[in-house]
Enzyme design. Structure first.
Site, PDB file in Angstrom:
ATOM      1  N   ASP A 239       3.636   8.612   0.488  1.00 28.82           N
ATOM      2  CA  ASP A 239       2.175   8.626   0.530  1.00 28.82           C
ATOM      3  C   ASP A 239       1.640   8.568   1.953  1.00 28.82           C
ATOM      4  OD1 ASP A 239       1.611   8.856  -2.173  1.00 28.82           O
ATOM      5  OD2 ASP A 239       1.332   6.697  -2.489  1.00 28.82           O
ATOM      6  N   HIS A 262      -3.868   4.162  -0.090  1.00 28.35           N
ATOM      7  CA  HIS A 262      -4.567   5.325   0.454  1.00 28.35           C
ATOM      8  C   HIS A 262      -5.788   4.947   1.281  1.00 28.35           C
ATOM      9  CE1 HIS A 262      -1.899   7.910  -1.699  1.00 28.35           C
ATOM     10  NE2 HIS A 262      -2.260   7.413  -2.873  1.00 28.35           N
TER      11      HIS A 262
END
Length: 302
Positions: A239, A262
């Site tokens: 990620d 995120h």
């Protein structure tokens, strides 16, 4: 690795959006040098959305999204991770729906699409790298992320959850094409069974299943087996590679993150570009040595 690269041919795949649950076709197309990675919504006239921090969407809690002129693309992080780690600097990503397909929850299907179906083509322009000169850091509560000078991209990531299987995992890796393909790309996204209903009430995870995510119950994994003992932290590395790519250039530095997600990753990508004295752009001529690029800044801040 020092020449800019694009795809050799156009390729497509079809899947569903993790959060929307909608069927979507994704098409990857070659692009010229210095074009960067740009998304296009074919169902909305093909408006281009550059994959840079200046086009981040409003919320980045459970995925990374981009927006431009009220047109958005969602869940871009796994694809961007694969493109970045495989050295694809320039490509058009065409979608006929708002969300990148989740595939099996990892970046491995995108690696296969890029390497085995599209192929890679070198371009007659040097790649520019963002080389870290001094530490940059960001903290949000008990979440921390920092970038330190190094001679190549290295990631140290640690996670900690209140779950018997996930109390703590940590891993440090030098990120190369080979290490990404073998050790990071297959790691799948994960979530907790107790959160699924809450997410679906908010219109999220509508396409999630045991086929495209690791689901943790109260005492263990509901899927048949993990691909790695520490698959969870490996996926976090996957990620952050994708999220960090939004600075607009491959990063040369040591990234250290603890309990990130995120929102932290993308806020940090923006912070990197704000601290212009903390890095310089360098490029590699034919002899392979990195040299400074004078008076250049990443496309994301032009």
């Amino acid at each position: 690795m020092h020449a800019q690269r694009t795809l050799r041919r156009t390729v497509s795949c079809t899947g569903i959006g993790l959060h929307s649950g909608n069927k979507v076709t994704l098409t990857l197309k070659p692009a010229a040098a210095d074009y960067g990675i740009r998304f296009q919504r074919s169902d909305l006239g093909g408006l281009e959305i550059p994959a840079t921090v200046t086009h981040l969407g409003a919320a980045q809690s459970y995925q990374t999204g981009l927006t431009r002129e009220a047109v958005s693309v969602e869940t871009v992080e796994h694809l961007l991770s694969a493109l970045t780690a495989l050295g694809i600097d320039n490509a058009i990503v065409e979608l006929n729906s708002p969300e990148v397909p989740i595939m099996d929850g990892s970046a491995a299907p995108f690696v296969h699409l890029i390497v085995n179906e599209a192929g890679v083509k070198k371009l007659p322009s040097a790649r520019r790298y963002l080389k870290v000169l001094r530490p940059i850091s960001l903290a949000q509560g008990d979440k921390r992320i920092a970038l330190y000078p190094a001679e190549q991209l290295k990631v140290t990531y640690s996670i900690s959850f209140d779950h018997p299987l996930l109390r703590h995992q940590s891993r440090t890796m030098k990120i190369t094409e080979e290490s990404f393909v073998e050790d990071i790309a297959p790691a799948r996204t994960f979530g907790f069974l107790k959160e699924v209903e809450m997410l679906r009430q908010r219109g999220l995870a509508l396409g999630g299943s045991l086929d495209n995510a690791i689901v943790l119950g109260e005492t263990g994994v509901l899927n048949n087996a993990l691909r790695f003992d520490d698959e969870f932290v490996r996926h976090k590395i996957l990620d952050v590679i994708g999220d960090l790519s939004l600075v607009g250039h491959p990063v040369v530095g040591h990234l250290v993150a603890h309990r990130g997600g995120h929102a932290l990753h993308t806020a940090f990508a923006a912070k990197i570009l704000e601290e212009r004295d903390a890095w310089k752009l360098v490029e590699a001529p034919a002899d392979g040595d990195l040299v400074a690029v004078r008076k250049q800044v990443p496309a994301a801040v032009r």
